[in-house]
Design a protein around this motif. Structure first.
Motif, PDB file in Angstrom:
ATOM      1  N   VAL A  87       0.822  -1.218   0.000  1.00 42.51           N
ATOM      2  CA  VAL A  87       0.000   0.000   0.000  1.00 42.51           C
ATOM      3  C   VAL A  87       0.851   1.261   0.000  1.00 42.51           C
ATOM      4  O   VAL A  87       0.483   2.270  -0.608  1.00 42.51           O
ATOM      5  CB  VAL A  87      -0.984   0.041   1.194  1.00 42.51           C
ATOM      6  N   VAL A  88       1.996   1.206   0.692  1.00 43.18           N
ATOM      7  CA  VAL A  88       2.853   2.393   0.716  1.00 43.18           C
ATOM      8  C   VAL A  88       3.432   2.653  -0.667  1.00 43.18           C
ATOM      9  O   VAL A  88       3.498   3.804  -1.126  1.00 43.18           O
ATOM     10  CB  VAL A  88       3.968   2.229   1.783  1.00 43.18           C
TER      11      VAL A  88
ATOM     12  N   ILE B 164       0.865   4.428  -2.747  1.00 41.26           N
ATOM     13  CA  ILE B 164       0.771   5.856  -2.434  1.00 41.26           C
ATOM     14  C   ILE B 164       1.939   6.615  -3.046  1.00 41.26           C
ATOM     15  O   ILE B 164       1.779   7.708  -3.599  1.00 41.26           O
ATOM     16  CB  ILE B 164       0.708   6.066  -0.902  1.00 41.26           C
TER      17      ILE B 164
ATOM     18  N   LEU C 189       1.359  11.668  -2.724  1.00 46.75           N
ATOM     19  CA  LEU C 189       0.779  11.834  -1.394  1.00 46.75           C
ATOM     20  C   LEU C 189      -0.587  12.506  -1.440  1.00 46.75           C
ATOM     21  O   LEU C 189      -1.503  12.141  -0.711  1.00 46.75           O
ATOM     22  CB  LEU C 189       1.701  12.670  -0.495  1.00 46.75           C
TER      23      LEU C 189
ATOM     24  N   LYS D 129      -4.036  11.055   0.039  1.00 44.07           N
ATOM     25  CA  LYS D 129      -4.913  11.735   1.005  1.00 44.07           C
ATOM     26  C   LYS D 129      -6.343  11.823   0.475  1.00 44.07           C
ATOM     27  O   LYS D 129      -7.306  11.698   1.230  1.00 44.07           O
ATOM     28  CB  LYS D 129      -4.380  13.126   1.324  1.00 44.07           C
TER      29      LYS D 129
ATOM     30  N   ILE E 117      -8.179   8.525   0.983  1.00 44.61           N
ATOM     31  CA  ILE E 117      -8.621   8.377   2.371  1.00 44.61           C
ATOM     32  C   ILE E 117      -9.844   9.255   2.620  1.00 44.61           C
ATOM     33  O   ILE E 117     -10.845   8.823   3.200  1.00 44.61           O
ATOM     34  CB  ILE E 117      -7.501   8.816   3.353  1.00 44.61           C
TER      35      ILE E 117
ATOM     36  N   ARG F  30     -13.302   8.381   0.520  1.00 43.30           N
ATOM     37  CA  ARG F  30     -13.897   7.156   1.072  1.00 43.30           C
ATOM     38  C   ARG F  30     -14.610   7.472   2.388  1.00 43.30           C
ATOM     39  O   ARG F  30     -15.702   7.027   2.658  1.00 43.30           O
ATOM     40  CB  ARG F  30     -12.810   6.160   1.444  1.00 43.30           C
ATOM     41  N   ARG F  31     -13.924   8.239   3.223  1.00 43.02           N
ATOM     42  CA  ARG F  31     -14.488   8.558   4.528  1.00 43.02           C
ATOM     43  C   ARG F  31     -15.793   9.352   4.360  1.00 43.02           C
ATOM     44  O   ARG F  31     -16.774   9.100   5.044  1.00 43.02           O
ATOM     45  CB  ARG F  31     -13.483   9.348   5.364  1.00 43.02           C
TER      46      ARG F  31
ATOM     47  N   PRO G  60      -2.463  -8.798  12.331  1.00 43.43           N
ATOM     48  CA  PRO G  60      -2.062  -9.820  11.392  1.00 43.43           C
ATOM     49  C   PRO G  60      -0.725 -10.468  11.698  1.00 43.43           C
ATOM     50  O   PRO G  60      -0.512 -11.593  11.321  1.00 43.43           O
ATOM     51  CB  PRO G  60      -1.958  -9.054  10.081  1.00 43.43           C
TER      52      PRO G  60
ATOM     53  N   MET H 208      -7.407  15.456  10.359  1.00 50.08           N
ATOM     54  CA  MET H 208      -8.668  15.564  11.091  1.00 50.08           C
ATOM     55  C   MET H 208      -8.445  15.111  12.525  1.00 50.08           C
ATOM     56  O   MET H 208      -8.156  13.949  12.781  1.00 50.08           O
ATOM     57  CB  MET H 208      -9.723  14.673  10.431  1.00 50.08           C
TER      58      MET H 208
ATOM     59  N   LEU I 164      -8.670   2.771  10.045  1.00 51.83           N
ATOM     60  CA  LEU I 164      -7.967   4.052   9.914  1.00 51.83           C
ATOM     61  C   LEU I 164      -8.913   5.221  10.182  1.00 51.83           C
ATOM     62  O   LEU I 164      -8.550   6.170  10.878  1.00 51.83           O
ATOM     63  CB  LEU I 164      -7.369   4.155   8.505  1.00 51.83           C
ATOM     64  N   ASP I 165     -10.115   5.132   9.624  1.00 49.90           N
ATOM     65  CA  ASP I 165     -11.074   6.232   9.782  1.00 49.90           C
ATOM     66  C   ASP I 165     -11.361   6.515  11.249  1.00 49.90           C
ATOM     67  O   ASP I 165     -11.657   7.633  11.630  1.00 49.90           O
ATOM     68  CB  ASP I 165     -12.396   5.899   9.076  1.00 49.90           C
TER      69      ASP I 165
ATOM     70  N   GLU J 105      -7.851   7.851  13.435  1.00 51.13           N
ATOM     71  CA  GLU J 105      -7.260   9.140  13.106  1.00 51.13           C
ATOM     72  C   GLU J 105      -7.766  10.221  14.059  1.00 51.13           C
ATOM     73  O   GLU J 105      -8.952  10.302  14.371  1.00 51.13           O
ATOM     74  CB  GLU J 105      -7.606   9.522  11.658  1.00 51.13           C
TER      75      GLU J 105
ATOM     76  N   PRO K 170      -0.533  -2.991  10.655  1.00 49.31           N
ATOM     77  CA  PRO K 170       0.781  -2.526  10.197  1.00 49.31           C
ATOM     78  C   PRO K 170       0.678  -1.686   8.923  1.00 49.31           C
ATOM     79  O   PRO K 170       1.361  -0.670   8.782  1.00 49.31           O
ATOM     80  CB  PRO K 170       1.539  -3.831   9.922  1.00 49.31           C
ATOM     81  N   GLU K 171      -0.198  -2.117   8.002  1.00 51.81           N
ATOM     82  CA  GLU K 171      -0.364  -1.369   6.754  1.00 51.81           C
ATOM     83  C   GLU K 171      -1.001  -0.011   7.027  1.00 51.81           C
ATOM     84  O   GLU K 171      -0.609   1.002   6.451  1.00 51.81           O
ATOM     85  CB  GLU K 171      -1.234  -2.153   5.769  1.00 51.81           C
TER      86      GLU K 171
ATOM     87  N   ALA L  30       1.527   2.235   8.385  1.00 50.13           N
ATOM     88  CA  ALA L  30       2.458   2.673   7.338  1.00 50.13           C
ATOM     89  C   ALA L  30       1.812   3.747   6.467  1.00 50.13           C
ATOM     90  O   ALA L  30       2.454   4.733   6.103  1.00 50.13           O
ATOM     91  CB  ALA L  30       2.890   1.472   6.489  1.00 50.13           C
ATOM     92  N   VAL L  31       0.547   3.553   6.139  1.00 44.59           N
ATOM     93  CA  VAL L  31      -0.169   4.547   5.332  1.00 44.59           C
ATOM     94  C   VAL L  31      -0.257   5.865   6.100  1.00 44.59           C
ATOM     95  O   VAL L  31       0.014   6.946   5.560  1.00 44.59           O
ATOM     96  CB  VAL L  31      -1.588   4.045   4.968  1.00 44.59           C
TER      97      VAL L  31
ATOM     98  N   THR M 278       3.109   7.525   6.057  1.00 46.12           N
ATOM     99  CA  THR M 278       3.441   8.049   4.730  1.00 46.12           C
ATOM    100  C   THR M 278       2.663   9.321   4.430  1.00 46.12           C
ATOM    101  O   THR M 278       3.191  10.276   3.871  1.00 46.12           O
ATOM    102  CB  THR M 278       3.120   6.994   3.643  1.00 46.12           C
ATOM    103  N   LEU M 279       1.392   9.304   4.802  1.00 44.08           N
ATOM    104  CA  LEU M 279       0.538  10.461   4.501  1.00 44.08           C
ATOM    105  C   LEU M 279       0.600  11.518   5.606  1.00 44.08           C
ATOM    106  O   LEU M 279      -0.091  12.531   5.544  1.00 44.08           O
ATOM    107  CB  LEU M 279      -0.913  10.011   4.322  1.00 44.08           C
ATOM    108  N   GLN M 280       1.414  11.259   6.617  1.00 48.13           N
ATOM    109  CA  GLN M 280       1.555  12.174   7.763  1.00 48.13           C
ATOM    110  C   GLN M 280       0.203  12.515   8.383  1.00 48.13           C
ATOM    111  O   GLN M 280      -0.120  13.682   8.623  1.00 48.13           O
ATOM    112  CB  GLN M 280       2.293  13.445   7.325  1.00 48.13           C
TER     113      GLN M 280
END
Lengths: 487, 154
Positions: A131-132, A135, A140, A144, A147, A150-151, A465, B1, B52-53, B56, B98-99, B102-103, B106-108
């Motif tokens: 996934v990284v 992105i 980036l 964003k 994310i 979707r939200r 996991p 957010m 994630l949602d 955050e 973990p993913e 990492a996301v 990466t996206l800070q």
């Protein structure tokens, strides 16, 4: 040489129940293979005696990924059970919630789950094929956006559904809640942003995937191609519809084979068990079961994006229709049999969902308060169907006259696809196993074969996991492990 | 957010009609009213990316979950922190914590710096039902008590 049995099995169930079994013949070549569809036990027993009205809430708990699909199939089965048709505005609210869910789930798949193969690339260094890596490839800002959009789609689903996970919106004969007029501008704004994102996603797919010859070759590769029947829901004009319509089946040559309402599903869909697996393999009943084969004489069929596009005559919205035409033109005709084209078909469906969302929020009826007709009929049997992201989902209940469940039968998307998945896994395994020798890349090749179908991992609701452990074991006839691959 | 003024979130995962799989959810329900002000307890019957949602914007997070490692007797309470996570799953297609971490990095994104998982080793997670196996039922109070003691330090 004793018969061998290769098992590719996750060590724990935390990442779902995906499991591959590969059986070798006396010569050490692949005899057959199958993907173990996750199966939870005791659902029917659990349901019996419960009020049918509870089914939309109960069935939405079956799957941590597709609660809305089960909720909606169950709600439609209740309409049928109580012989009541929801008012037009209620149907539109349901379809809006459903298309928001489809958009969100498909977007997640395109960027996050399928992205490592198609956006980063199947031959990329494993260190970035994740996934990284996706992105970093799309940037980036786009990450964003994925994310955020979707939200926001999920927030609208929560508004309509009451709860995001176990929606409470669907009632026999309607919905519990509509859209307040004051909130409509928020819906319209999000819908526009969803459409912009969908257009952007189609462009990303064209730029990154279609302009790369290697990817196109991979999509067209014979390794993931099977000429089978296809099934999907269509509207009155034979256009793709996720929420409602009739089931349409086309032959491997693309001709209409059958078109039927869900109430007739048992005339067309049958299930078969094999002695070596607890999986039930679905097939077309009138064609019959003729083994794991291709062509018109084999009852094997497929569902999910690729199948939906094949089973329909087009898309009901203009931009998706243009994308649909380009898809079949590029892939040289219809139907498309290349399993990996599912990824492209999914992008086209994202665009359709987005366009339909915009249509629905701009429909003058969408803020109507006429949302329910109270059922009065005596219940007996109810059938419901929707197109879940991963394919056709059937719900079928029978009740006593008080509406208490006597029988519940569900066929989930991955069950419909089980036979074809087995064929893909077998083809992939044959490419890497010869004369008892398993060459490098078994796990990757086999995993790509079943991942293309995006099979349900219904109970993968967990966070922890560790690793995604895939283990390939080769066992001889006595069950002794003679070789083991692990990662 | 960000979520202004919140000290942390407890995410209770699992399926409450799938036997022992509902242990995390049950623990979350028992936590209601026993956590300090500013701590949200949220039930989540989903996994993967959707976590994630919910994470955050919180400075701290505790995830309650049934685990089936098979390496411990049912009823064992297990604790994990960020340091225990594998960097990334070896499958490119799987998305777990973990993913997500990492996301987020990466996206800070504004993500919990203090992230812990409290797992309860379970026995039966493939059969529908609303009761727990005896070892899991017996261990629930200790599981909840450990969760309370963690969030009280927040």
């Amino acid at each position: 040489m004793a018969k061998k049995h290769v098992v590719v099995d996750p060590i724990t169930r935390l990442e779902g129940h995906g499991k591959i079994d590969i059986f070798l013949d006396d010569a050490g070549d692949v005899e057959r293979a199958y993907f173990q569809v996750p199966e939870l036990r005791g659902f029917e027993v659990f349901s019996i005696g419960r009020p049918a009205e509870d089914m939309p809430q109960i069935t939405s708990r079956i799957c941590g990924v597709c609660p809305m699909a089960h909720h909606m199939a169950a709600t439609k089965a209740l309409d049928d059970l109580y012989q009541v048709e929801a008012p037009s505005a209620a149907k539109k609210i349901r379809e809006l919630a459903y298309d928001l869910f489809m958009f969100e789930d498909h977007a997640l798949h395109v960027y996050i789950l399928g992205g490592p193969d198609f956006i980063v690339g199947p031959e990329a260094d494993p260190a970035i094929r994740n996934v990284v890596g996706v992105i970093q490839k799309v940037g980036l800002e786009v990450g964003k956006q994925v994310i955020s959009i979707r939200r926001r789609a999920r927030e609208l689903v929560t508004y309509l559904g009451g709860k995001i996970i176990h929606p409470v919106m669907g009632l026999p004969g309607g919905v519990a809640k509509g859209i307040a007029k004051d909130d409509l501008p928020m819906f319209k704004q999000t819908a526009q942003d969803i459409l912009a994102f969908a257009r952007f996603t189609l462009q990303v797919f064209k730029d990154i995937v279609l302009k790369n010859d290697d990817y196109v070759k991979m999509i067209l590769s014979d390794a993931y191609t099977h000429k089978t029947y296809y099934m999907g829901l269509v509207d009155a004009n034979n256009k793709v519809n996720f929420y409602d319509g009739q089931l349409r089946v086309v032959t491997p040559a693309g001709k209409e084979y059958a078109k039927f309402p869900v109430q007739k599903y048992l005339d067309y869909v049958a299930e078969r068990t094999e002695p070596w697996s607890y999986i039930k393999f679905c097939y077309l009943k009138p064609v019959g079961w003729n083994g794991f084969g291709e062509g018109e004489k084999s009852g094997v069929y497929a569902v999910a994006p690729l199948a939906r596009l094949n089973a329909a005559d087009g898309m009901a919205t203009p931009e998706a229709q243009a994308a649909y035409e380009e898809y079949f033109k590029t892939l040289q005709g219809k139907p498309v049999h290349q399993t990996l084209a599912n990824h492209w078909a999914r992008v086209i469906e994202i665009l359709y969902a987005a366009e339909r969302i915009v249509e629905l929020v701009n429909d003058p009826e969408i803020t109507s308060a006429d949302l329910r007709i109270l059922p009065t009929a005596t219940p007996k049997a109810g059938f419901g169907v929707v197109e879940a992201p991963r394919g056709t989902l059937f719900h079928h209940y029978e009740t006593d006259e008080r509406g208490l469940i006597r029988m519940a039968n569900l066929i989930v998307a991955t069950q419909n696809n089980a036979a074809r998945i087995a064929m893909s896994v077998e083809k992939a395994a044959k490419g890497v196993i010869r004369k008892g020798v398993v060459s490098e890349g078994l796990l990757n090749k086999v995993e790509m074969a079943f991942r293309a179908y995006d099979p349900c991992h219904g109970c993968a609701t967990h966070a922890l996991p560790g690793q995604m452990p895939l283990v390939a074991r080769i066992l001889d006839a006595s069950g002794r492990v003679v070789q083991e691959f692990r990662r | 957010m960000s979520v202004p003024g919140r000290r942390g979130i407890v995410l209770a995962l699992g399926n409450d009609i799938l036997g022992d799989d509902g242990a995390g959810i049950a623990a979350g329900r028992q936590l209601q009213g026993r956590v300090p002000d500013g701590v949200d307890v949220v039930e989540a019957g989903f996994g993967g990316f959707h976590l994630l949602d919910h994470l955050e914007g919180y400075p701290r997070a505790l995830v309650l979950d049934a685990v089936a490692t098979g390496a411990h007797p049912p009823g064992t309470v297990l604790e994990f922190s960020r340091a225990d996570f594998a960097p990334l799953a070896s499958s490119p297609h799987y998305v777990g914590l973990p993913e997500i971490l990492a996301v987020a990095e990466t996206l800070q994104l504004d993500f919990p710096a203090d992230l812990r998982i409290l797992g309860l080793e379970v026995e039966r997670i493939d059969t529908f039902g609303t009761s727990f196996s005896p070892a899991v039922a017996a261990a629930l109070p200790a599981f909840v008590a450990r969760a309370v003691s963690i969030v009280k330090e927040w």
